[in-house]
Design a protein around this motif. Structure first.
Motif, PDB file in Angstrom:
ATOM      1  N   PHE A  50      18.242  20.714  17.592  1.00  0.00           N
ATOM      2  CA  PHE A  50      17.458  20.674  18.830  1.00  0.00           C
ATOM      3  C   PHE A  50      15.974  20.915  18.546  1.00  0.00           C
ATOM      4  N   LEU A  51      15.678  21.811  17.611  1.00  0.00           N
ATOM      5  CA  LEU A  51      14.286  22.152  17.299  1.00  0.00           C
ATOM      6  C   LEU A  51      13.573  21.068  16.502  1.00  0.00           C
ATOM      7  N   SER A  52      14.322  20.115  15.970  1.00  0.00           N
ATOM      8  CA  SER A  52      13.723  19.147  15.039  1.00  0.00           C
ATOM      9  C   SER A  52      13.161  17.907  15.712  1.00  0.00           C
ATOM     10  N   THR A  53      13.445  17.693  16.985  1.00  0.00           N
ATOM     11  CA  THR A  53      13.116  16.399  17.588  1.00  0.00           C
ATOM     12  C   THR A  53      11.616  16.154  17.701  1.00  0.00           C
ATOM     13  N   ILE A  54      10.871  17.132  18.207  1.00  0.00           N
ATOM     14  CA  ILE A  54       9.430  16.929  18.397  1.00  0.00           C
ATOM     15  C   ILE A  54       8.689  16.808  17.065  1.00  0.00           C
ATOM     16  N   PRO A  55       8.941  17.691  16.080  1.00  0.00           N
ATOM     17  CA  PRO A  55       8.279  17.484  14.775  1.00  0.00           C
ATOM     18  C   PRO A  55       8.591  16.120  14.168  1.00  0.00           C
ATOM     19  N   ALA A  56       9.832  15.651  14.306  1.00  0.00           N
ATOM     20  CA  ALA A  56      10.190  14.336  13.760  1.00  0.00           C
ATOM     21  C   ALA A  56       9.392  13.238  14.449  1.00  0.00           C
ATOM     22  N   GLY A  57       9.254  13.328  15.775  1.00  0.00           N
ATOM     23  CA  GLY A  57       8.492  12.317  16.509  1.00  0.00           C
ATOM     24  C   GLY A  57       7.023  12.313  16.119  1.00  0.00           C
ATOM     25  N   ARG A  58       6.436  13.494  15.942  1.00  0.00           N
ATOM     26  CA  ARG A  58       5.032  13.559  15.547  1.00  0.00           C
ATOM     27  C   ARG A  58       4.814  12.977  14.151  1.00  0.00           C
ATOM     28  N   LEU A  59       5.739  13.247  13.252  1.00  0.00           N
ATOM     29  CA  LEU A  59       5.635  12.676  11.906  1.00  0.00           C
ATOM     30  C   LEU A  59       5.746  11.158  11.957  1.00  0.00           C
ATOM     31  N   ALA A  60       6.587  10.640  12.856  1.00  0.00           N
ATOM     32  CA  ALA A  60       6.723   9.183  12.994  1.00  0.00           C
ATOM     33  C   ALA A  60       5.419   8.558  13.454  1.00  0.00           C
ATOM     34  N   ASP A  61       4.724   9.223  14.392  1.00  0.00           N
ATOM     35  CA  ASP A  61       3.434   8.714  14.856  1.00  0.00           C
ATOM     36  C   ASP A  61       2.398   8.706  13.729  1.00  0.00           C
ATOM     37  N   ARG A  62       2.483   9.695  12.869  1.00  0.00           N
ATOM     38  CA  ARG A  62       1.454   9.834  11.839  1.00  0.00           C
ATOM     39  C   ARG A  62       1.721   8.969  10.613  1.00  0.00           C
ATOM     40  N   PHE A  63       2.977   8.904  10.189  1.00  0.00           N
ATOM     41  CA  PHE A  63       3.291   8.228   8.934  1.00  0.00           C
ATOM     42  C   PHE A  63       4.121   6.957   9.097  1.00  0.00           C
ATOM     43  N   GLY A  64       4.559   6.664  10.324  1.00  0.00           N
ATOM     44  CA  GLY A  64       5.422   5.511  10.541  1.00  0.00           C
ATOM     45  C   GLY A  64       6.883   5.921  10.499  1.00  0.00           C
ATOM     46  N   ALA A  65       7.698   5.300  11.343  1.00  0.00           N
ATOM     47  CA  ALA A  65       9.091   5.717  11.478  1.00  0.00           C
ATOM     48  C   ALA A  65       9.991   5.171  10.372  1.00  0.00           C
ATOM     49  N   ARG A  66       9.647   4.027   9.788  1.00  0.00           N
ATOM     50  CA  ARG A  66      10.569   3.360   8.860  1.00  0.00           C
ATOM     51  C   ARG A  66      10.858   4.210   7.627  1.00  0.00           C
ATOM     52  N   LEU A  67       9.817   4.643   6.918  1.00  0.00           N
ATOM     53  CA  LEU A  67      10.030   5.408   5.693  1.00  0.00           C
ATOM     54  C   LEU A  67      10.687   6.754   5.982  1.00  0.00           C
ATOM     55  N   LEU A  68      10.297   7.378   7.083  1.00  0.00           N
ATOM     56  CA  LEU A  68      10.915   8.651   7.441  1.00  0.00           C
ATOM     57  C   LEU A  68      12.394   8.479   7.744  1.00  0.00           C
ATOM     58  N   LEU A  69      12.732   7.418   8.475  1.00  0.00           N
ATOM     59  CA  LEU A  69      14.143   7.194   8.810  1.00  0.00           C
ATOM     60  C   LEU A  69      14.952   6.852   7.569  1.00  0.00           C
ATOM     61  N   ALA A  70      14.390   6.052   6.678  1.00  0.00           N
ATOM     62  CA  ALA A  70      15.086   5.735   5.432  1.00  0.00           C
ATOM     63  C   ALA A  70      15.329   7.001   4.613  1.00  0.00           C
ATOM     64  N   GLY A  71      14.297   7.851   4.507  1.00  0.00           N
ATOM     65  CA  GLY A  71      14.469   9.107   3.793  1.00  0.00           C
ATOM     66  C   GLY A  71      15.489  10.008   4.465  1.00  0.00           C
ATOM     67  N   ASN A  72      15.523   9.958   5.788  1.00  0.00           N
ATOM     68  CA  ASN A  72      16.494  10.748   6.546  1.00  0.00           C
ATOM     69  C   ASN A  72      17.916  10.316   6.220  1.00  0.00           C
ATOM     70  N   TYR A  73      18.155   9.007   6.209  1.00  0.00           N
ATOM     71  CA  TYR A  73      19.488   8.503   5.858  1.00  0.00           C
ATOM     72  C   TYR A  73      19.855   8.874   4.420  1.00  0.00           C
ATOM     73  N   ALA A  74      18.915   8.744   3.506  1.00  0.00           N
ATOM     74  CA  ALA A  74      19.191   9.092   2.106  1.00  0.00           C
ATOM     75  C   ALA A  74      19.531  10.572   1.977  1.00  0.00           C
ATOM     76  N   GLY A  75      18.782  11.418   2.691  1.00  0.00           N
ATOM     77  CA  GLY A  75      19.077  12.845   2.666  1.00  0.00           C
ATOM     78  C   GLY A  75      20.445  13.154   3.234  1.00  0.00           C
ATOM     79  N   LEU A  76      20.818  12.489   4.319  1.00  0.00           N
ATOM     80  CA  LEU A  76      22.141  12.693   4.908  1.00  0.00           C
ATOM     81  C   LEU A  76      23.240  12.267   3.947  1.00  0.00           C
ATOM     82  N   SER A  77      22.999  11.206   3.188  1.00  0.00           N
ATOM     83  CA  SER A  77      23.983  10.761   2.205  1.00  0.00           C
ATOM     84  C   SER A  77      24.277  11.865   1.193  1.00  0.00           C
ATOM     85  N   VAL A  78      23.229  12.490   0.694  1.00  0.00           N
ATOM     86  CA  VAL A  78      23.396  13.584  -0.275  1.00  0.00           C
ATOM     87  C   VAL A  78      24.088  14.777   0.367  1.00  0.00           C
TER      88      VAL A  78
END
Length: 412
Positions: free
Chosen positions: A64-92
């Motif tokens: 629940f606490l992670s949603t706003i920081p994730a959205g702000r990072l998407a605005d700053r760095f773009g959502a694609r690379l963050l989402l790809a890294g998120n999926y890779a992290g979940l895989s591990v």
């Protein structure tokens, strides 16, 4: 009918088809894991049901606490690379379940997975908006939701094989397949290309630069949508308990409810999402959702007072009415979350909008259980009135938020 369904589900563009493939793989992995995870943690690893419940609740809080920081990072760095890294992290992280049975490890991994899964929601929403723009994003989200249901059904069916086998090796295979699915999602996400859009512009000064959490009209809309999303707690908690505890019917009736829910979402989500391409149209969909959910609750209340032979048909009828409320709420929420954020702030506002969903995930199970099980038929009536009132309020709330957003754009 079949041709119409295919035209609704199959995206027209190459990018949308890649996103559909990603959604299908992700939902199959998720359905596979969630269907068998509780049994894996308790029977294979050996944790108590109480300890698993506590850990998953704590994990949900961190998510629940992670949603706003994730959205702000998407605005700053773009959502694609963050989402790809998120999926890779979940895989591990999912794979780590196979290499340790210590409770502390389970707790840490579960919390990190909850953060990754919850943060993925605003990241996916921001990426969808960046890829397809305001004109098509809501329709694409509707297609993805139908495909997600299809994949979840397939994953749950595959999980049945592991549940039937009942061996540790079968459950570890489930986790391994889900980890691989997350890794595939990371690769597919990297293959997507976010076009440069006018929405990606530097933040403006003054009113436009204020934090999304201080955009009170948007927060009010978020809260209203989150309350309407209590239909999830109805489906997953309220209806099963009502059927088995209060009505004393067989649990197989709940299976009929779940199957009909999945199939109706698959059939109608796209076509009933028309109108979600504007804030006003989305608000009307939310109001319509409140009406259907109100009627559904009233029919559920009526099942406590009818002869036994009428109980099952009325339960199914109430559940079917509820599905249409669910469909309209989902479509309206997408349109609102895409249309109201100011330029360049899509990720942050998606993060705030996800708080409404997170709030109902915390409050929903306790609230619905208290009303439906402790109070009974009158509890259903109270819940229905809440849905109807909140749905009606969505139109003026969205209108006020839209006017505020226009003022900010003019001032900028």
């Amino acid at each position: 009918m079949f041709r119409s369904l295919c035209s609704d589900l199959v995206p027209q563009t190459r990018t949308a088809r890649r996103l559909a493939f990603l959604t299908l793989i992700q939902s199959m992995g998720t359905g596979l894991f969630l269907t068998s995870s509780a049994i894996f943690f308790t029977r294979v690893i050996g944790f108590s049901t109480e300890s698993v419940a506590v850990v998953l609740s704590v994990a949900g809080f961190f998510g629940f606490l992670s949603t706003i920081p994730a959205g702000r990072l998407a605005d700053r760095f773009g959502a694609r690379l963050l989402l790809a890294g998120n999926y890779a992290g979940l895989s591990v992280l999912f794979a780590l379940y196979c290499f340790g049975d210590a409770f502390a490890v389970f707790a840490v991994v579960a919390c990190l997975i909850a953060v990754g899964e919850t943060a993925g929601s605003p990241l996916r929403a921001a990426l969808t908006f960046n890829l397809f723009g305001r004109e098509s994003a809501a329709k694409v989200r509707a297609q993805m939701r139908s495909i997600f249901n299809l994949g979840s059904m397939a994953g749950a069916a595959l999980a049945g094989v592991a549940l039937a086998a009942g061996t540790g090796q079968a459950f570890y295979s489930v986790i391994g397949v889900n980890a691989c699915a997350q890794l595939i999602c990371a690769v597919v996400t990297l293959s997507l290309r976010e076009p440069v859009r006018p929405e990606h512009e530097p933040r403006q000064s003054g009113a436009q630069s204020r934090a999304a959490l201080r955009d009170y009209r948007f927060v009010a809309v978020t809260l209203a949508s989150g309350i309407l999303e209590l239909h999830n707690a109805m489906l997953n908690i309220g209806i099963p308990l009502w059927i088995t505890v209060r009505l004393r019917e067989s649990g197989s009736l709940n299976s009929v409810v779940m199957i009909s829910n999945t199939l109706l979402v698959l059939l109608f989500q796209v076509r009933l999402s028309r109108g979600a391409d504007s804030a006003r149209g989305s608000a009307i969909l939310q109001r319509r959702s409140g009406i259907f959910l109100l009627v559904s609750c009233l029919v559920f209340a009526g099942t406590a007072a009818v002869p036994h032979g009428w109980v099952a048909p009325l339960v199914v009828l109430a559940a079917v009415v509820m599905v249409f409320g669910e469909i309209y709420q989902a479509a309206g929420s997408w349109g609102i979350s895409f249309e109201l954020p100011p330029p360049g702030r899509q990720g942050e506002y998606q993060g705030v909008f996800a708080l409404g969903r997170g709030l109902q995930q915390f409050v929903g199970p306790m609230l619905v259980t208290a009303l439906v099980i402790n109070i009974g038929a009158y509890g259903w009536i109270v819940l229905g009135i809440v849905f109807g009132v909140v749905g009606a309020l969505c139109v003026p709330l969205v209108r006020a938020a839209e006017q505020d957003a226009k003022k900010i754009l003019v001032a900028a």
